[in-house]
Design a protein around this motif. Structure first.
Motif, PDB file in Angstrom:
ATOM      1  N   PRO A  58      -3.699   5.514   1.491  1.00 49.97           N
ATOM      2  CA  PRO A  58      -4.238   4.265   2.016  1.00 49.97           C
ATOM      3  C   PRO A  58      -5.595   3.921   1.415  1.00 49.97           C
ATOM      4  CG  PRO A  58      -4.378   6.021   3.657  1.00 49.97           C
ATOM      5  CD  PRO A  58      -3.644   6.582   2.490  1.00 49.97           C
ATOM      6  N   THR A  67      -8.154   0.070   0.344  1.00 52.25           N
ATOM      7  CA  THR A  67      -8.075  -1.275  -0.233  1.00 52.25           C
ATOM      8  C   THR A  67      -9.157  -1.482  -1.270  1.00 52.25           C
ATOM      9  OG1 THR A  67      -9.366  -2.069   1.640  1.00 52.25           O
ATOM     10  CG2 THR A  67      -7.003  -2.400   1.761  1.00 52.25           C
ATOM     11  N   GLU A 112       0.818  -1.211   0.000  1.00 57.73           N
ATOM     12  CA  GLU A 112       0.000   0.000   0.000  1.00 57.73           C
ATOM     13  C   GLU A 112       0.853   1.263   0.000  1.00 57.73           C
ATOM     14  OE1 GLU A 112      -3.813   0.485   2.514  1.00 57.73           O
ATOM     15  OE2 GLU A 112      -2.249   1.463   3.683  1.00 57.73           O
ATOM     16  N   PRO A 114      -4.246  -3.590  -1.723  1.00 62.11           N
ATOM     17  CA  PRO A 114      -4.030  -2.138  -1.692  1.00 62.11           C
ATOM     18  C   PRO A 114      -4.584  -1.473  -2.947  1.00 62.11           C
ATOM     19  CG  PRO A 114      -1.948  -3.348  -1.445  1.00 62.11           C
ATOM     20  CD  PRO A 114      -3.007  -4.361  -1.652  1.00 62.11           C
TER      21      PRO A 114
END
Length: 141
Positions: free
Chosen positions: A75, A77, A70, A83
DNA sequence: GCCAACGTTGGC
DNA sequence: GCCAACGTTGGC
């Protein structure tokens, strides 16, 4: 071992920067298609480094020095828990004895379905073994 | 959930 | 500097 091609604008970050620094974090990829390719990279995979802008040529090889992870600055997902904005560490490989220009790649029918030719804006893509072999020959490696 | 408008990228 | 390709955004 798989092969991939990563693009960079040399005035932003060039292959020679990588050679000088010995290692870098390859970040800044935002395009979903390119991110799919980036997430498929595994440590030890071979990377063809392509310069956009005025150069438009593959200038050298690199190696994935890590698995994708990541981007600390971005940040998040995917639905699969991977990521969203993945980055990967690279270390330099052999520079091309002769750079392989986009014009040369476009001239060869074997590359007609290659991402670099088909979708000019794609900044990361897998390179099939057969094409990787041709590229290595053209690079003089 | 569709689509028009807009922004960005990269080749020419 | 232009334009095509394509992604994203926002109104409905």
């Amino acid at each position: 071992m798989a092969m991939f091609l990563l693009k960079t604008e040399p005035s932003e970050y060039s292959y020679s920067d990588l050679v000088r620094e010995k290692r870098c974090v390859w970040s800044g990829v935002s395009n979903p298609g390119a991110l799919i390719a980036l997430r498929a990279i595994r440590k030890g995979d071979e990377i063809f480094v392509y310069h956009t802008g005025n150069e438009r040529a593959i200038v050298g090889l690199a190696k994935a020095a890590s698995n994708p992870y990541e981007d600390p600055g971005r940040p998040g997902t995917t639905d699969e828990g991977k990521p969203k904005f993945a980055v990967v560490d690279l270390s330099p490989g052999k520079p091309a004895k002769s750079p392989v220009t986009l014009a040369k790649i476009k001239d060869d029918t074997r590359f007609a379905t290659f991402g670099l030719v088909k979708q000019s804006r794609l900044s990361a893509m897998p390179v099939p073994e057969a094409l990787a072999k041709v590229l290595r020959e053209w690079m003089g490696l």
